[in-house]
Design an enzyme around this catalytic site. Sequence first.
Site, PDB file in Angstrom:
ATOM      1  N   CYS A 114       5.279  48.302  -3.113  1.00 23.94           N
ATOM      2  CA  CYS A 114       6.688  48.511  -4.106  1.00 23.94           C
ATOM      3  C   CYS A 114       6.527  49.823  -4.817  1.00 23.94           C
ATOM      4  CB  CYS A 114       6.933  47.236  -4.863  1.00 23.94           C
ATOM      5  SG  CYS A 114       6.996  45.877  -3.922  1.00 23.94           S
ATOM      6  N   HIS A 276      12.754  49.727  -9.125  1.00 22.19           N
ATOM      7  CA  HIS A 276      12.316  49.240  -7.675  1.00 22.19           C
ATOM      8  C   HIS A 276      13.141  47.933  -7.522  1.00 22.19           C
ATOM      9  CE1 HIS A 276      10.513  46.979  -4.746  1.00 22.19           C
ATOM     10  NE2 HIS A 276       9.836  46.134  -5.457  1.00 22.19           N
ATOM     11  N   ASN A 306      15.059  43.349  -1.051  1.00 25.55           N
ATOM     12  CA  ASN A 306      13.765  44.115  -1.428  1.00 25.55           C
ATOM     13  C   ASN A 306      13.376  44.908  -0.230  1.00 25.55           C
ATOM     14  OD1 ASN A 306      11.255  44.940  -2.253  1.00 25.55           O
ATOM     15  ND2 ASN A 306      11.006  43.123  -3.546  1.00 25.55           N
TER      16      ASN A 306
HETATM   17  N1  ACO Z   1      15.727  28.292  -0.284  1.00 25.25           N
HETATM   18  C1  ACO Z   1      15.857  27.191  -0.762  1.00 25.25           C
HETATM   19  N2  ACO Z   1      14.899  26.621  -1.279  1.00 25.25           N
HETATM   20  C2  ACO Z   1      13.536  27.488  -1.456  1.00 25.25           C
HETATM   21  C3  ACO Z   1      13.604  28.597  -0.897  1.00 25.25           C
HETATM   22  C4  ACO Z   1      14.822  29.127  -0.408  1.00 25.25           C
HETATM   23  N3  ACO Z   1      14.795  30.381   0.286  1.00 25.25           N
HETATM   24  N4  ACO Z   1      12.222  29.149  -1.240  1.00 25.25           N
HETATM   25  C5  ACO Z   1      11.889  28.032  -2.005  1.00 25.25           C
HETATM   26  N5  ACO Z   1      12.515  27.038  -1.962  1.00 25.25           N
HETATM   27  C6  ACO Z   1      12.303  25.780  -2.650  1.00 25.25           C
HETATM   28  C7  ACO Z   1      10.919  25.398  -2.796  1.00 25.25           C
HETATM   29  O1  ACO Z   1      10.394  24.808  -1.530  1.00 25.25           O
HETATM   30  C8  ACO Z   1      10.674  24.544  -4.097  1.00 25.25           C
HETATM   31  O2  ACO Z   1      11.162  23.169  -3.794  1.00 25.25           O
HETATM   32  P1  ACO Z   1      10.609  21.969  -4.221  1.00 25.25           P
HETATM   33  O3  ACO Z   1      10.835  21.941  -5.993  1.00 25.25           O
HETATM   34  O4  ACO Z   1      11.311  20.747  -3.630  1.00 25.25           O
HETATM   35  O5  ACO Z   1       9.063  21.996  -3.985  1.00 25.25           O
HETATM   36  C9  ACO Z   1      11.764  25.238  -5.016  1.00 25.25           C
HETATM   37  O6  ACO Z   1      12.743  25.998  -4.197  1.00 25.25           O
HETATM   38  C10 ACO Z   1      11.135  26.106  -6.078  1.00 25.25           C
HETATM   39  O7  ACO Z   1      10.186  26.946  -5.230  1.00 25.25           O
HETATM   40  P2  ACO Z   1       9.543  28.056  -6.038  1.00 25.25           P
HETATM   41  O8  ACO Z   1       8.499  28.793  -4.960  1.00 25.25           O
HETATM   42  O9  ACO Z   1       8.892  27.354  -7.257  1.00 25.25           O
HETATM   43  O10 ACO Z   1      10.462  28.930  -6.442  1.00 25.25           O
HETATM   44  P3  ACO Z   1      10.815  29.733  -7.567  1.00 25.25           P
HETATM   45  O11 ACO Z   1      11.661  28.843  -8.510  1.00 25.25           O
HETATM   46  O12 ACO Z   1       9.522  30.254  -8.359  1.00 25.25           O
HETATM   47  O13 ACO Z   1      11.432  31.132  -7.164  1.00 25.25           O
HETATM   48  C11 ACO Z   1      11.096  33.261  -6.754  1.00 25.25           C
HETATM   49  C12 ACO Z   1      10.935  31.937  -6.185  1.00 25.25           C
HETATM   50  C13 ACO Z   1      12.724  33.559  -6.551  1.00 25.25           C
HETATM   51  C14 ACO Z   1      10.420  34.207  -5.679  1.00 25.25           C
HETATM   52  C15 ACO Z   1      10.511  33.361  -8.144  1.00 25.25           C
HETATM   53  O14 ACO Z   1       9.163  33.048  -8.226  1.00 25.25           O
HETATM   54  C16 ACO Z   1      10.728  34.762  -8.557  1.00 25.25           C
HETATM   55  O15 ACO Z   1      11.836  35.106  -9.069  1.00 25.25           O
HETATM   56  N6  ACO Z   1       9.435  35.266  -8.686  1.00 25.25           N
HETATM   57  C17 ACO Z   1       9.610  36.929  -8.715  1.00 25.25           C
HETATM   58  C18 ACO Z   1       8.866  37.650  -7.771  1.00 25.25           C
HETATM   59  C19 ACO Z   1       9.528  38.506  -6.925  1.00 25.25           C
HETATM   60  O16 ACO Z   1      11.052  38.516  -7.110  1.00 25.25           O
HETATM   61  N7  ACO Z   1       9.233  39.020  -5.872  1.00 25.25           N
HETATM   62  C20 ACO Z   1       9.978  39.873  -5.118  1.00 25.25           C
HETATM   63  C21 ACO Z   1       9.023  40.720  -4.220  1.00 25.25           C
HETATM   64  S1  ACO Z   1       7.490  41.253  -4.861  1.00 25.25           S
HETATM   65  C22 ACO Z   1       7.974  42.530  -5.627  1.00 25.25           C
HETATM   66  O17 ACO Z   1       8.771  43.488  -5.130  1.00 25.25           O
HETATM   67  C23 ACO Z   1       7.264  43.288  -6.850  1.00 25.25           C
END
Ligand code: ACO
Length: 349
Positions: A114, A276, A306
Amino acid sequence: MLSTRIAGIGMYVPEQVFTNDDLKEYMETSDEWIQERTGIQQRRYAHRTEETTTTMGVEAAKIAIERAGTTAADIDFIIFATLSPDYYFPGCGVLLQRAMKMKEIGALDIRNQCSGFVYAISVADQFIKTGMYKNILVVGSEKHSFGLDFSTRGRNISVIFGDGAGAVVLQPAQKEGQGILSTHLHSDGESAELLAMYNPGTHANHWVKDKLADFPDAPIADMFMSHEMIDKAQNFPYMDGPSVFKKAIVKFPEVVMEALAKNNLSTTDLSMLIPHQANLRISQFVQQKLGLGDHQVHNNIQKFGNTTAASVPIALCEAWEEGKIKEGDLVCLAAFGSGYTWASALIRW
Ligand code: ACO
């Protein structure tokens, strides 16, 4: 010493639009889940057989070169940032050199995910400042759609990423005070495995396992490449989302403030921050922490997802095309990503 200006900028995104609802055909997900956590409404996916990371980079480069008032024959160095290269090796820089029929100039690939484009800008800046090169083409391009797990298993990652490319031509500045004021590069490899694609790779499996003791679901394989690896979907990226979020919201503002402080400037002087496009929630958090108004930040992750190394040049190009960046404006590029690595570049446009 000469300073460096962005003389031309271009972007290319593939035609094919995939909305959040379109993804429901492949995995269990919802528009609501994706928008609430990432802000993404749709992304573009490259044509499966006709487009590659290099071909998209070429399209963006053509526009940047034309807008710089130059030609491919004048480019004297190529820097190509990507994590989704056409080949494991050689890199995309030489493929672009071939496709654009450029001279036998140097071509450098940057693997900084990134933050790759901002790192690339910094490298190019050094070459221009010393007078070594006069027309450097910097490209960020990604074809993520070929390397994601589109089943429900991979949905936490696959919904976030999109394909596209951005490019700039860097030249010596024409006026005093114009151009790149400073660049700032950082890394912390302590959490390298928390946002990574391990396979195929030359890591020793037991060593990665030790590093990831708290993450039993991480897809670690025993071999460089095997049938089992593919059966177990170990050839896809791994991300610990919450860890990325926590680190990003600290390092993004820090590296922006570092750039401003270095130049005795403050956030009120900033005309435009191009972060980014990791996740809209991260960008909004950073904006709030820096106390910036909506007119001072450009986000387009809603439309393109992204696009990793391409996200900064695509957002910069779009902001410029929309007239949001004008001569004399103070523009900050900032990125954070896998590594972790993070970087900023402060530019007087
Ligand atoms: N659709 C529906 N449900 C989903 C999806 C999806 N695409 N993905 C995961 N889930 C479900 C999971 O299975 C989980 O279900 P459960 O509670 O029944 O087990 C629930 O949603 C929560 O999953 P988590 O993986 O804990 O999701 P989280 O709430 O942490 O959100 C996310 C994930 C959006 C990636 C979050 O962690 C975040 O914002 N992280 C920041 C990192 C990021 O944005 N990275 C981008 C790329 S890296 C970069 O560019 C630097």
